[in-house]
Design an enzyme around this catalytic site. Sequence first.
Site, PDB file in Angstrom:
ATOM      1  N   GLY A   1       6.995  33.497  98.348  1.00 29.63           N
ATOM      2  CA  GLY A   1       6.245  34.166  97.283  1.00 29.63           C
ATOM      3  C   GLY A   1       5.002  34.833  97.823  1.00 29.63           C
ATOM      4  CB  CYS A   2       3.952  37.883  98.673  1.00 25.42           C
ATOM      5  SG  CYS A   2       4.793  39.194  97.763  1.00 25.42           S
TER       6      CYS A   2
ATOM      7  CE  LYS B   1      -2.312  26.451  83.814  1.00 26.18           C
ATOM      8  NZ  LYS B   1      -2.984  27.583  84.393  1.00 26.18           N
TER       9      LYS B   1
ATOM     10  NE  ARG C   1      -1.765  36.567  86.636  1.00 26.97           N
ATOM     11  CZ  ARG C   1      -0.889  36.069  87.509  1.00 26.97           C
ATOM     12  NH1 ARG C   1       0.388  35.966  87.173  1.00 26.97           N
ATOM     13  NH2 ARG C   1      -1.269  35.672  88.693  1.00 26.97           N
TER      14      ARG C   1
END
Lengths: 361, 361
Positions: free
Chosen positions: B8-9, B204, B281
């Site tokens: 993952g990046c 959450k 986000r």
Amino acid sequence: MKHVAVLGCGNWGTTIANLLATDIDVSIFDNNVKMYVHETELEFEGKTRKLSEIINNLHINPKYLPDVKLSENVVAVTNFVDLKNTDVLIVCVPHQFLHTVREVYEVILKKEELIVINLAKGLVFEEKLSTPSEFVSHLINKKCSTLQGANIAHEIANKVVAETLIGYHDEFEKRIFKSLFVKPYFQVKFVKYNPTIDVYGALKNVVSFAYGIIEGIIESQGKENEHDKIVFGSNTKVIVLRRGISEILKFIEEEGYKGGKELFLETCGIADLIVSCEKGRNKQCGKMVCEAVKSCQSEKGMLSDILEEKFNGQKIQGMDTVKILYEYLKSKNRQNDFLMIKMVYELLFETCDLSPVYEFI
Amino acid sequence: MKHVAVLGCGNWGTTIANLLATDIDVSIFDNNVKMYVHETELEFEGKTRKLSEIINNLHINPKYLPDVKLSENVVAVTNFVDLKNTDVLIVCVPHQFLHTVREVYEVILKKEELIVINLAKGLVFEEKLSTPSEFVSHLINKKCSTLQGANIAHEIANKVVAETLIGYHDEFEKRIFKSLFVKPYFQVKFVKYNPTIDVYGALKNVVSFAYGIIEGIIESQGKENEHDKIVFGSNTKVIVLRRGISEILKFIEEEGYKGGKELFLETCGIADLIVSCEKGRNKQCGKMVCEAVKSCQSEKGMLSDILEEKFNGQKIQGMDTVKILYEYLKSKNRQNDFLMIKMVYELLFETCDLSPVYEFI
């Protein structure tokens, strides 16, 4: 016809007097809600005037709630004798002045059926540690209920939707409180009285004070900072919050208060803590610490005075609570088991610099 | 010499690859930390270039972490075959792509002693509900540890002091993770693995999404608002937060996850929730809801698409998690027991207006 009186005219006392007076149910209560005002003179519109007169003639409280038009049936009184008919007493003074409830009670002629509810936050340490409602109850040898919640005063004054919690003693009281406090924008949950409700109200101010300190450090980063290699941010602020919560729960458990975990999930617990960390006076005061630290570096121990001055005479409960808590813990040699309380205490009353914070993190 | 690879990046994957690569202990690990990049072309300094080439030549990830200079030993690879030596696999892809771990595992030749740790947040609902670490573990029939905490990625990337929690399976893994993850600014607490850690990480995001919605409503108040008589503020935001927390704890208890109350007090619980509500986000996305609601009033059901578009292809985990949770709860006819999940789901995928919020409050 029951007479309602609010003891205290700070921003919370004024807000609640106004909330009670607005659309008060006159089939149960006298139309006027009395608000006991500690009389003071202030400059207002170019003249020196008495606070009580401004409230009664212009229906605003320029000292503590300047932007809100009060209901005309909020009546300021300045003498305990004017409270003599009181049937429902709402206690809303800083915990340092709670002892005045005894004087009021004498004036009310120790009325048997008097209903008392505490809205003050803080702790009292005289021989033993008491919550405000326990202290009032002990003073007048009478049950005292409590109201606590995530209730930023000026928001309630502006009818922002909020919820609160009342710990009541019996069904009659509950009915009275329901008629008085419930409003479309003020959702009240009722639970059986428990002093733990007040413990949250007191201890959350220590955490929000500490949270504010970290926020102050974050904002002053890069300016003059001897600890510049250590960078704080939102991730760091919640370290303080998390440890603060753990410390509150530990205190509640070790002191033998009951129902801590359930009440933590009520508005008096986590919600009041978070809103205080976002907007409360103690957080703002904590935030000012960085600036104040610089201005008092040569006069250690003055930090707490500087901070109180900046708040125009309003009490910074968190500062007083941390002092009481620390002295209480120290009297039992347990101060090292509560590192956040110790950190805030040392910063305010001992080192007067930020080193306790960096040690704590 | 152990080989470390990050799958993952995104901004978290890149941040963690960089954290691991910086001052990596070369007595234990190969100096290079591989980062699997889903190859893409982008405009960069006037030219069309491959993401992996920019990372390897210029040591930045302009797509997901543009402001941070990466350590030169973060090596982008674009083919699973390049991961074949991996001894420690860090899984940091959106939960929608977790199934690729199976392919990677085949390439690694199903290495017996492979250590796997999950950093993804979210839930998977295929036949049964799984956390990301449970899902990975099931895919490759191997234990999978987990790391979760109050870790806003770009703050970690900038070495802001933070704490995190690792749920590990055995002492050997714990030693490896300790050597890899602990940094002066990254405090790691180790506990025995428990899927509940991941459940907090997933749920959450639903709460912070809802918190953001209320914040969006507050900011747009007074403009165009059909519900103008109802005023929201900080006191209202924490109503959502408080009920959200109660709903998470209820879900954990009713689904039979263990240790919920203790883990709630760790950084994966309350701290991650609060920092997400402040800065995450999902909160930002929730905040955009008001604006987005207006722009999609004629095309119901498009709200979630609009929001994902605004985030430049980054997954909004809270949106996906709420969909999975709602579908799961509906499959058991329990959707009415979780009113916050229901509220967010209805707003995003059914009504496409704010009425579910006002009903909920």
